[in-house]
Design an enzyme around this catalytic site. Structure first.
Site, PDB file in Angstrom:
ATOM      1  N   ASP A   1      10.479  -4.373   0.730  1.00 30.35           N
ATOM      2  CA  ASP A   1      10.523  -4.053  -0.691  1.00 30.35           C
ATOM      3  C   ASP A   1      11.482  -4.973  -1.452  1.00 30.35           C
ATOM      4  O   ASP A   1      12.214  -4.530  -2.329  1.00 30.35           O
ATOM      5  CB  ASP A   1      10.978  -2.577  -0.846  1.00 30.35           C
ATOM      6  CG  ASP A   1      10.810  -2.094  -2.283  1.00 30.35           C
ATOM      7  OD1 ASP A   1       9.968  -2.640  -2.997  1.00 30.35           O
ATOM      8  OD2 ASP A   1      11.549  -1.178  -2.684  1.00 30.35           O
TER       9      ASP A   1
ATOM     10  N   CYS B   1      -3.772  12.401  -5.496  1.00 29.62           N
ATOM     11  CA  CYS B   1      -4.708  11.595  -4.698  1.00 29.62           C
ATOM     12  C   CYS B   1      -5.263  12.404  -3.522  1.00 29.62           C
ATOM     13  O   CYS B   1      -4.493  12.945  -2.732  1.00 29.62           O
ATOM     14  CB  CYS B   1      -4.010  10.338  -4.196  1.00 29.62           C
ATOM     15  SG  CYS B   1      -5.080   9.287  -3.186  1.00 29.62           S
TER      16      CYS B   1
ATOM     17  N   CYS C   1       8.803   9.744  -9.844  1.00 32.09           N
ATOM     18  CA  CYS C   1       7.705  10.634 -10.242  1.00 32.09           C
ATOM     19  C   CYS C   1       6.623  10.490  -9.176  1.00 32.09           C
ATOM     20  O   CYS C   1       6.320   9.386  -8.748  1.00 32.09           O
ATOM     21  CB  CYS C   1       7.169  10.206 -11.609  1.00 32.09           C
ATOM     22  SG  CYS C   1       5.559  10.905 -12.057  1.00 32.09           S
TER      23      CYS C   1
ATOM     24  N   CYS D   1      -1.695  11.234 -14.518  1.00 27.57           N
ATOM     25  CA  CYS D   1      -0.548  10.539 -15.117  1.00 27.57           C
ATOM     26  C   CYS D   1      -0.335  11.051 -16.545  1.00 27.57           C
ATOM     27  O   CYS D   1      -1.218  10.917 -17.392  1.00 27.57           O
ATOM     28  CB  CYS D   1      -0.789   9.026 -15.121  1.00 27.57           C
ATOM     29  SG  CYS D   1       0.554   8.141 -15.924  1.00 27.57           S
TER      30      CYS D   1
ATOM     31  N   CYS E   1       1.012  10.927  -9.685  1.00 25.03           N
ATOM     32  CA  CYS E   1      -0.233  10.218  -9.357  1.00 25.03           C
ATOM     33  C   CYS E   1      -0.494  10.245  -7.853  1.00 25.03           C
ATOM     34  O   CYS E   1      -1.649  10.185  -7.414  1.00 25.03           O
ATOM     35  CB  CYS E   1      -0.235   8.798  -9.906  1.00 25.03           C
ATOM     36  SG  CYS E   1       1.198   7.817  -9.478  1.00 25.03           S
TER      37      CYS E   1
ATOM     38  N   CYS F   1       5.934   4.298 -17.460  1.00 25.09           N
ATOM     39  CA  CYS F   1       5.944   5.039 -16.184  1.00 25.09           C
ATOM     40  C   CYS F   1       7.283   5.779 -15.986  1.00 25.09           C
ATOM     41  O   CYS F   1       8.364   5.194 -16.129  1.00 25.09           O
ATOM     42  CB  CYS F   1       5.711   4.051 -15.042  1.00 25.09           C
ATOM     43  SG  CYS F   1       5.830   4.812 -13.421  1.00 25.09           S
TER      44      CYS F   1
ATOM     45  N   CYS G   1     -11.541   3.807  -3.337  1.00 25.30           N
ATOM     46  CA  CYS G   1     -11.324   4.751  -4.449  1.00 25.30           C
ATOM     47  C   CYS G   1     -12.655   5.254  -4.996  1.00 25.30           C
ATOM     48  O   CYS G   1     -12.743   6.398  -5.456  1.00 25.30           O
ATOM     49  CB  CYS G   1     -10.543   4.081  -5.583  1.00 25.30           C
ATOM     50  SG  CYS G   1      -8.781   3.950  -5.243  1.00 25.30           S
TER      51      CYS G   1
ATOM     52  N   CYS H   1     -13.491   8.034  -7.938  1.00 23.47           N
ATOM     53  CA  CYS H   1     -12.335   8.917  -8.147  1.00 23.47           C
ATOM     54  C   CYS H   1     -11.414   8.352  -9.235  1.00 23.47           C
ATOM     55  O   CYS H   1     -11.183   7.146  -9.311  1.00 23.47           O
ATOM     56  CB  CYS H   1     -11.557   9.044  -6.832  1.00 23.47           C
ATOM     57  SG  CYS H   1     -10.047  10.009  -6.973  1.00 23.47           S
TER      58      CYS H   1
HETATM   59  S1  SF4 Z   1      -6.409   9.324  -6.689  1.00 28.96           S
HETATM   60 FE1  SF4 Z   1      -6.311   8.034  -4.837  1.00 28.96          FE
HETATM   61  S2  SF4 Z   1      -8.472   7.744  -4.234  1.00 28.96           S
HETATM   62 FE2  SF4 Z   1      -8.462   8.519  -6.339  1.00 28.96          FE
HETATM   63  S3  SF4 Z   1      -8.543   6.685  -7.624  1.00 28.96           S
HETATM   64 FE3  SF4 Z   1      -6.385   7.194  -7.380  1.00 28.96          FE
HETATM   65  S4  SF4 Z   1      -5.689   6.033  -5.621  1.00 28.96           S
HETATM   66 FE4  SF4 Z   1      -7.926   6.018  -5.574  1.00 28.96          FE
HETATM   67  S1  SF4 Z   2       4.649   7.585 -11.268  1.00 36.53           S
HETATM   68 FE1  SF4 Z   2       2.425   7.671 -11.530  1.00 36.53          FE
HETATM   69  S2  SF4 Z   2       2.008   9.605 -12.598  1.00 36.53           S
HETATM   70 FE2  SF4 Z   2       4.187   9.183 -12.795  1.00 36.53          FE
HETATM   71  S3  SF4 Z   2       4.302   8.182 -14.794  1.00 36.53           S
HETATM   72 FE3  SF4 Z   2       4.197   6.567 -13.221  1.00 36.53          FE
HETATM   73  S4  SF4 Z   2       2.043   6.087 -13.061  1.00 36.53           S
HETATM   74 FE4  SF4 Z   2       2.188   8.013 -14.156  1.00 36.53          FE
END
Ligand code: SF4
Ligand code: SF4
Length: 329
Positions: A146, A262, A255, A210, A258, A228, A200, A203
Protein backbone atom coordinates in the site's frame (compact mmCIF):
# COMPACT_ATOMS: atom_id res chain seq x y z
CA UNK A 1 18.79 -14.98 -14.11
CA UNK A 2 18.16 -17.79 -16.59
CA UNK A 3 20.75 -16.66 -19.11
CA UNK A 4 21.83 -19.95 -20.65
CA UNK A 5 22.97 -21.67 -23.80
CA UNK A 6 20.42 -22.98 -26.19
CA UNK A 7 20.49 -26.64 -25.28
CA UNK A 8 17.27 -28.52 -24.74
CA UNK A 9 18.40 -30.01 -21.43
CA UNK A 10 19.13 -26.62 -20.01
CA UNK A 11 15.78 -25.24 -21.21
CA UNK A 12 13.97 -28.12 -19.53
CA UNK A 13 15.85 -27.46 -16.34
CA UNK A 14 14.84 -23.82 -16.38
CA UNK A 15 11.19 -24.69 -16.98
CA UNK A 16 11.24 -27.09 -14.05
CA UNK A 17 12.89 -24.51 -11.89
CA UNK A 18 10.27 -21.86 -12.63
CA UNK A 19 7.38 -24.23 -11.95
CA UNK A 20 9.02 -25.57 -8.80
CA UNK A 21 9.67 -22.06 -7.58
CA UNK A 22 6.13 -21.04 -8.40
CA UNK A 23 4.75 -23.98 -6.38
CA UNK A 24 7.01 -23.08 -3.49
CA UNK A 25 5.86 -19.45 -3.56
CA UNK A 26 2.18 -20.43 -3.55
CA UNK A 27 2.68 -22.98 -0.77
CA UNK A 28 4.80 -20.71 1.41
CA UNK A 29 2.37 -17.79 0.93
CA UNK A 30 -0.41 -19.91 2.45
CA UNK A 31 1.84 -20.98 5.32
CA UNK A 32 2.56 -17.33 6.07
CA UNK A 33 -1.16 -16.56 6.25
CA UNK A 34 -1.80 -14.92 2.88
CA UNK A 35 -5.28 -15.68 1.62
CA UNK A 36 -4.34 -15.55 -2.07
CA UNK A 37 -1.26 -15.33 -4.25
CA UNK A 38 -1.03 -14.72 -7.99
CA UNK A 39 1.84 -13.98 -10.34
CA UNK A 40 2.07 -11.81 -13.46
CA UNK A 41 4.75 -11.05 -15.98
CA UNK A 42 6.12 -7.51 -15.66
CA UNK A 43 4.74 -5.19 -18.30
CA UNK A 44 4.05 -1.52 -18.82
CA UNK A 45 0.53 -0.51 -17.84
CA UNK A 46 0.00 2.14 -20.51
CA UNK A 47 -3.79 2.28 -20.26
CA UNK A 48 -3.68 2.70 -16.50
CA UNK A 49 -1.02 5.38 -16.77
CA UNK A 50 -3.18 7.33 -19.26
CA UNK A 51 -6.24 6.92 -17.04
CA UNK A 52 -4.46 8.19 -13.93
CA UNK A 53 -2.88 11.10 -15.79
CA UNK A 54 -6.32 12.22 -16.99
CA UNK A 55 -7.78 11.66 -13.51
CA UNK A 56 -5.01 13.76 -11.96
CA UNK A 57 -5.36 16.44 -14.62
CA UNK A 58 -9.03 16.75 -13.64
CA UNK A 59 -7.87 17.28 -10.03
CA UNK A 60 -9.76 14.21 -8.77
CA UNK A 61 -7.04 13.44 -6.23
CA UNK A 62 -8.07 16.30 -3.93
CA UNK A 63 -5.29 16.89 -1.35
CA UNK A 64 -3.42 13.65 -2.20
CA UNK A 65 -0.55 15.37 -4.02
CA UNK A 66 1.69 12.31 -3.58
CA UNK A 67 -0.35 10.59 -6.32
CA UNK A 68 1.19 12.98 -8.86
CA UNK A 69 4.67 11.53 -8.29
CA UNK A 70 6.56 9.12 -10.54
CA UNK A 71 3.67 7.97 -12.75
CA UNK A 72 6.05 6.50 -15.35
CA UNK A 73 7.84 4.30 -12.78
CA UNK A 74 4.63 3.40 -10.98
CA UNK A 75 3.04 2.18 -14.20
CA UNK A 76 6.12 0.22 -15.22
CA UNK A 77 7.78 -2.05 -12.62
CA UNK A 78 10.55 -2.75 -15.14
CA UNK A 79 11.53 0.90 -14.84
CA UNK A 80 11.09 0.97 -11.08
CA UNK A 81 13.24 -2.15 -10.57
CA UNK A 82 15.54 -2.65 -13.58
CA UNK A 83 15.72 -6.31 -14.61
CA UNK A 84 12.37 -7.17 -13.02
CA UNK A 85 10.49 -10.04 -14.67
CA UNK A 86 7.64 -10.91 -12.32
CA UNK A 87 5.16 -9.31 -9.96
CA UNK A 88 4.01 -11.59 -7.15
CA UNK A 89 0.69 -10.26 -5.80
CA UNK A 90 -0.47 -11.24 -2.34
CA UNK A 91 -3.78 -10.71 -0.58
CA UNK A 92 -4.32 -10.81 3.19
CA UNK A 93 -7.94 -11.16 4.28
CA UNK A 94 -8.78 -8.91 7.22
CA UNK A 95 -12.46 -9.69 7.42
CA UNK A 96 -13.40 -10.82 10.92
CA UNK A 97 -16.78 -11.46 12.56
CA UNK A 98 -15.77 -8.91 15.25
CA UNK A 99 -18.06 -5.95 15.80
CA UNK A 100 -17.88 -2.68 17.70
CA UNK A 101 -19.84 -2.29 20.92
CA UNK A 102 -23.55 -1.90 20.06
CA UNK A 103 -23.74 1.11 22.40
CA UNK A 104 -21.14 2.96 20.37
CA UNK A 105 -22.63 5.16 17.66
CA UNK A 106 -19.28 6.09 16.09
CA UNK A 107 -18.08 3.69 13.44
CA UNK A 108 -14.54 2.66 12.46
CA UNK A 109 -13.74 0.98 9.16
CA UNK A 110 -12.93 -2.73 9.53
CA UNK A 111 -9.50 -2.27 7.97
CA UNK A 112 -8.46 -0.35 11.11
CA UNK A 113 -9.80 -2.87 13.65
CA UNK A 114 -6.49 -4.67 14.13
CA UNK A 115 -2.78 -3.97 14.19
CA UNK A 116 -1.25 -1.65 11.64
CA UNK A 117 -1.42 -3.71 8.46
CA UNK A 118 1.50 -1.90 6.86
CA UNK A 119 3.98 -3.45 9.29
CA UNK A 120 2.13 -6.79 9.67
CA UNK A 121 1.81 -7.40 5.93
CA UNK A 122 5.26 -6.04 5.08
CA UNK A 123 6.87 -8.46 7.56
CA UNK A 124 5.12 -11.46 5.98
CA UNK A 125 5.87 -10.21 2.46
CA UNK A 126 9.55 -9.78 3.26
CA UNK A 127 9.69 -13.25 4.78
CA UNK A 128 8.27 -14.72 1.59
CA UNK A 129 10.76 -12.72 -0.46
CA UNK A 130 13.64 -14.10 1.66
CA UNK A 131 12.37 -17.66 1.24
CA UNK A 132 12.24 -17.21 -2.54
CA UNK A 133 15.76 -15.77 -2.58
CA UNK A 134 17.14 -18.69 -0.56
CA UNK A 135 15.41 -21.26 -2.75
CA UNK A 136 16.49 -19.68 -6.03
CA UNK A 137 19.88 -18.28 -5.14
CA UNK A 138 18.78 -14.85 -6.35
CA UNK A 139 18.68 -11.58 -4.44
CA UNK A 140 15.46 -10.83 -2.50
CA UNK A 141 12.80 -9.03 -4.53
CA UNK A 142 11.51 -5.55 -3.70
CA UNK A 143 8.49 -5.59 -1.38
CA UNK A 144 5.57 -3.14 -1.41
CA UNK A 145 2.53 -2.69 0.83
CA UNK A 146 0.00 0.00 0.00
CA UNK A 147 2.85 2.39 -0.70
CA UNK A 148 1.16 4.03 -3.68
CA UNK A 149 4.24 2.99 -5.65
CA UNK A 150 2.48 0.34 -7.71
CA UNK A 151 -0.95 0.05 -9.31
CA UNK A 152 -1.49 -2.82 -6.91
CA UNK A 153 -5.15 -3.57 -7.59
CA UNK A 154 -4.37 -3.87 -11.28
CA UNK A 155 -1.51 -6.30 -10.62
CA UNK A 156 -3.73 -8.37 -8.33
CA UNK A 157 -6.37 -8.53 -11.08
CA UNK A 158 -3.78 -9.40 -13.75
CA UNK A 159 -2.50 -12.21 -11.54
CA UNK A 160 -5.97 -13.70 -11.15
CA UNK A 161 -6.60 -12.91 -7.47
CA UNK A 162 -9.79 -11.02 -8.25
CA UNK A 163 -11.21 -8.22 -10.37
CA UNK A 164 -11.48 -4.48 -9.82
CA UNK A 165 -15.11 -3.87 -8.93
CA UNK A 166 -17.41 -0.92 -9.55
CA UNK A 167 -16.47 0.26 -6.04
CA UNK A 168 -12.85 0.47 -7.37
CA UNK A 169 -11.67 -2.21 -4.92
CA UNK A 170 -10.16 -5.60 -5.65
CA UNK A 171 -12.86 -8.24 -5.26
CA UNK A 172 -12.01 -11.89 -4.69
CA UNK A 173 -14.81 -14.22 -5.91
CA UNK A 174 -15.05 -16.10 -2.59
CA UNK A 175 -13.55 -13.76 -0.01
CA UNK A 176 -14.81 -10.39 -1.27
CA UNK A 177 -12.95 -7.12 -0.90
CA UNK A 178 -11.74 -6.91 2.70
CA UNK A 179 -8.19 -7.50 1.52
CA UNK A 180 -4.82 -5.92 2.11
CA UNK A 181 -2.62 -6.20 -0.97
CA UNK A 182 1.14 -6.46 -1.14
CA UNK A 183 3.65 -7.28 -3.87
CA UNK A 184 7.12 -8.66 -4.50
CA UNK A 185 8.87 -7.56 -7.67
CA UNK A 186 11.56 -10.03 -8.65
CA UNK A 187 13.97 -10.69 -11.50
CA UNK A 188 12.94 -14.36 -11.49
CA UNK A 189 10.93 -15.85 -14.34
CA UNK A 190 7.96 -17.72 -12.90
CA UNK A 191 4.78 -19.42 -14.08
CA UNK A 192 2.12 -16.79 -14.68
CA UNK A 193 -1.55 -16.78 -13.72
CA UNK A 194 -4.37 -15.63 -15.94
CA UNK A 195 -6.10 -12.33 -15.30
CA UNK A 196 -9.55 -12.61 -13.75
CA UNK A 197 -12.40 -11.13 -15.77
CA UNK A 198 -14.80 -8.60 -14.26
CA UNK A 199 -17.64 -10.37 -12.44
CA UNK A 200 -19.67 -7.34 -11.32
CA UNK A 201 -22.11 -7.88 -14.19
CA UNK A 202 -25.27 -5.83 -13.78
CA UNK A 203 -24.83 -5.41 -10.02
CA UNK A 204 -24.73 -1.82 -8.77
CA UNK A 205 -25.16 -2.47 -5.02
CA UNK A 206 -21.99 -0.63 -3.98
CA UNK A 207 -22.89 2.45 -6.00
CA UNK A 208 -26.42 2.54 -4.62
CA UNK A 209 -25.09 2.13 -1.06
CA UNK A 210 -22.72 5.08 -1.33
CA UNK A 211 -24.44 7.97 0.45
CA UNK A 212 -22.31 10.79 -0.92
CA UNK A 213 -22.02 10.31 -4.68
CA UNK A 214 -18.35 9.33 -4.43
CA UNK A 215 -19.44 6.32 -6.51
CA UNK A 216 -21.97 7.15 -9.19
CA UNK A 217 -23.97 5.14 -11.73
CA UNK A 218 -22.83 7.39 -14.58
CA UNK A 219 -19.16 6.59 -13.90
CA UNK A 220 -18.82 3.07 -12.45
CA UNK A 221 -15.29 1.85 -11.57
CA UNK A 222 -14.31 5.42 -10.66
CA UNK A 223 -14.14 7.05 -7.25
CA UNK A 224 -14.36 10.75 -6.51
CA UNK A 225 -12.19 10.92 -3.34
CA UNK A 226 -13.22 14.41 -2.37
CA UNK A 227 -16.79 13.09 -1.90
CA UNK A 228 -15.69 9.86 -0.18
CA UNK A 229 -16.17 9.53 3.59
CA UNK A 230 -13.00 7.42 3.80
CA UNK A 231 -10.92 10.17 2.26
CA UNK A 232 -12.67 12.89 4.27
CA UNK A 233 -12.17 11.17 7.64
CA UNK A 234 -8.68 9.69 7.12
CA UNK A 235 -6.67 11.73 4.63
CA UNK A 236 -8.21 15.15 4.52
CA UNK A 237 -6.54 18.03 6.33
CA UNK A 238 -8.53 21.03 7.41
CA UNK A 239 -8.06 24.24 5.44
CA UNK A 240 -8.90 25.25 1.90
CA UNK A 241 -11.47 23.01 0.17
CA UNK A 242 -12.17 21.10 3.40
CA UNK A 243 -15.46 19.26 3.07
CA UNK A 244 -17.30 16.77 5.23
CA UNK A 245 -20.41 15.12 3.89
CA UNK A 246 -23.59 15.99 5.79
CA UNK A 247 -24.69 12.42 5.07
CA UNK A 248 -21.97 11.12 7.38
CA UNK A 249 -23.65 10.70 10.72
CA UNK A 250 -21.56 7.82 12.08
CA UNK A 251 -18.12 7.26 10.49
CA UNK A 252 -15.15 8.71 12.41
CA UNK A 253 -12.42 6.73 10.62
CA UNK A 254 -13.05 5.33 7.14
CA UNK A 255 -16.31 3.99 5.72
CA UNK A 256 -17.34 0.45 4.75
CA UNK A 257 -20.78 1.07 3.25
CA UNK A 258 -19.86 0.16 -0.33
CA UNK A 259 -18.10 -3.00 0.88
CA UNK A 260 -20.93 -4.02 3.20
CA UNK A 261 -23.32 -3.81 0.23
CA UNK A 262 -21.26 -6.07 -2.02
CA UNK A 263 -22.75 -9.58 -2.35
CA UNK A 264 -19.21 -11.00 -2.44
CA UNK A 265 -18.68 -9.75 1.12
CA UNK A 266 -21.79 -11.52 2.38
CA UNK A 267 -20.40 -15.00 1.96
CA UNK A 268 -19.39 -16.47 5.33
CA UNK A 269 -15.65 -16.44 4.65
CA UNK A 270 -13.39 -15.41 7.49
CA UNK A 271 -9.72 -16.02 7.93
CA UNK A 272 -8.47 -15.81 11.45
CA UNK A 273 -5.35 -13.73 11.78
CA UNK A 274 -4.77 -12.51 15.34
CA UNK A 275 -3.12 -9.36 13.98
CA UNK A 276 -6.37 -8.32 12.33
CA UNK A 277 -8.77 -9.18 15.14
CA UNK A 278 -10.43 -6.20 16.75
CA UNK A 279 -8.47 -4.04 19.19
CA UNK A 280 -10.20 -4.42 22.60
CA UNK A 281 -10.65 -0.64 22.84
CA UNK A 282 -12.37 -0.43 19.45
CA UNK A 283 -14.54 -3.35 20.48
CA UNK A 284 -15.54 -1.99 23.89
CA UNK A 285 -15.41 1.79 23.65
CA UNK A 286 -18.64 3.72 24.10
CA UNK A 287 -19.28 7.22 22.73
CA UNK A 288 -18.18 8.64 26.10
CA UNK A 289 -14.84 6.81 25.88
CA UNK A 290 -14.18 8.30 22.46
CA UNK A 291 -15.35 11.76 23.51
CA UNK A 292 -13.16 11.89 26.61
CA UNK A 293 -10.03 10.14 25.37
CA UNK A 294 -6.83 12.17 25.72
CA UNK A 295 -3.60 11.96 23.75
CA UNK A 296 -1.64 9.81 26.18
CA UNK A 297 -4.52 7.28 26.38
CA UNK A 298 -4.80 7.28 22.58
CA UNK A 299 -1.04 6.75 22.12
CA UNK A 300 -1.06 3.95 24.67
CA UNK A 301 -4.19 2.08 23.55
CA UNK A 302 -3.56 2.41 19.81
CA UNK A 303 0.25 2.14 19.71
CA UNK A 304 0.15 -0.89 17.36
CA UNK A 305 -3.05 0.07 15.60
CA UNK A 306 -3.74 1.46 12.14
CA UNK A 307 -5.70 4.17 13.97
CA UNK A 308 -2.52 5.79 15.24
CA UNK A 309 -1.91 6.95 11.69
CA UNK A 310 -5.18 8.88 11.92
CA UNK A 311 -4.03 11.04 14.84
CA UNK A 312 -6.34 11.79 17.74
CA UNK A 313 -7.00 15.40 16.66
CA UNK A 314 -8.41 14.18 13.35
CA UNK A 315 -10.62 11.59 15.02
CA UNK A 316 -11.90 14.25 17.44
CA UNK A 317 -12.56 16.57 14.51
CA UNK A 318 -14.52 13.80 12.79
CA UNK A 319 -16.53 13.18 15.96
CA UNK A 320 -17.41 16.90 16.09
CA UNK A 321 -18.47 16.87 12.44
CA UNK A 322 -20.56 13.70 12.84
CA UNK A 323 -22.31 15.12 15.92
CA UNK A 324 -22.96 18.37 14.05
CA UNK A 325 -24.44 16.41 11.12
CA UNK A 326 -26.76 14.58 13.50
CA UNK A 327 -28.12 17.88 14.79
CA UNK A 328 -29.05 18.91 11.23
CA UNK A 329 -32.24 17.32 9.94
S1 SF4 B 1 -21.35 -4.46 -5.08
FE1 SF4 B 1 -19.57 -5.77 -5.53
S2 SF4 B 1 -20.25 -7.09 -7.23
FE2 SF4 B 1 -21.71 -5.40 -7.08
S3 SF4 B 1 -20.96 -3.86 -8.53
FE3 SF4 B 1 -20.08 -3.34 -6.55
S4 SF4 B 1 -18.11 -4.36 -6.48
FE4 SF4 B 1 -19.27 -5.29 -8.15
S1 SF4 C 1 -16.15 4.40 1.31
FE1 SF4 C 1 -17.51 3.73 -0.34
S2 SF4 C 1 -19.60 4.07 0.41
FE2 SF4 C 1 -18.21 5.20 1.73
S3 SF4 C 1 -18.27 7.26 0.84
FE3 SF4 C 1 -16.48 6.19 -0.01
S4 SF4 C 1 -17.20 5.30 -1.90
FE4 SF4 C 1 -19.00 5.89 -0.74
Amino acid sequence: MHKCFLCLICKTKILNQSSELTSLIKRKSRELGFYACGISRVRKLDEDASFIKKWLHEKNHAQMKFLENRIEERSNPGKLIPGAHSVISLASLYRTPDQQNKDCSYRISKYAYGNDYHSVVLKKTKELSRTIAEASGSKPGACFVDSGTLFEKKWAALSGIGWIGKNTLLVHPQAGSYLFLSEIITDLELDYDEAMPDQCGTCTSCIRACPTGALALKRPYTLNPSLCISYQTIEQEEGENFSFSQKNKEWIFGCDLCQEACPNNKKPVFFYDPDFSINPAIKNFTDTDWNTMNKSEFDDVFKDSTLKRGKLERIKRNIRMVVKNRSQL
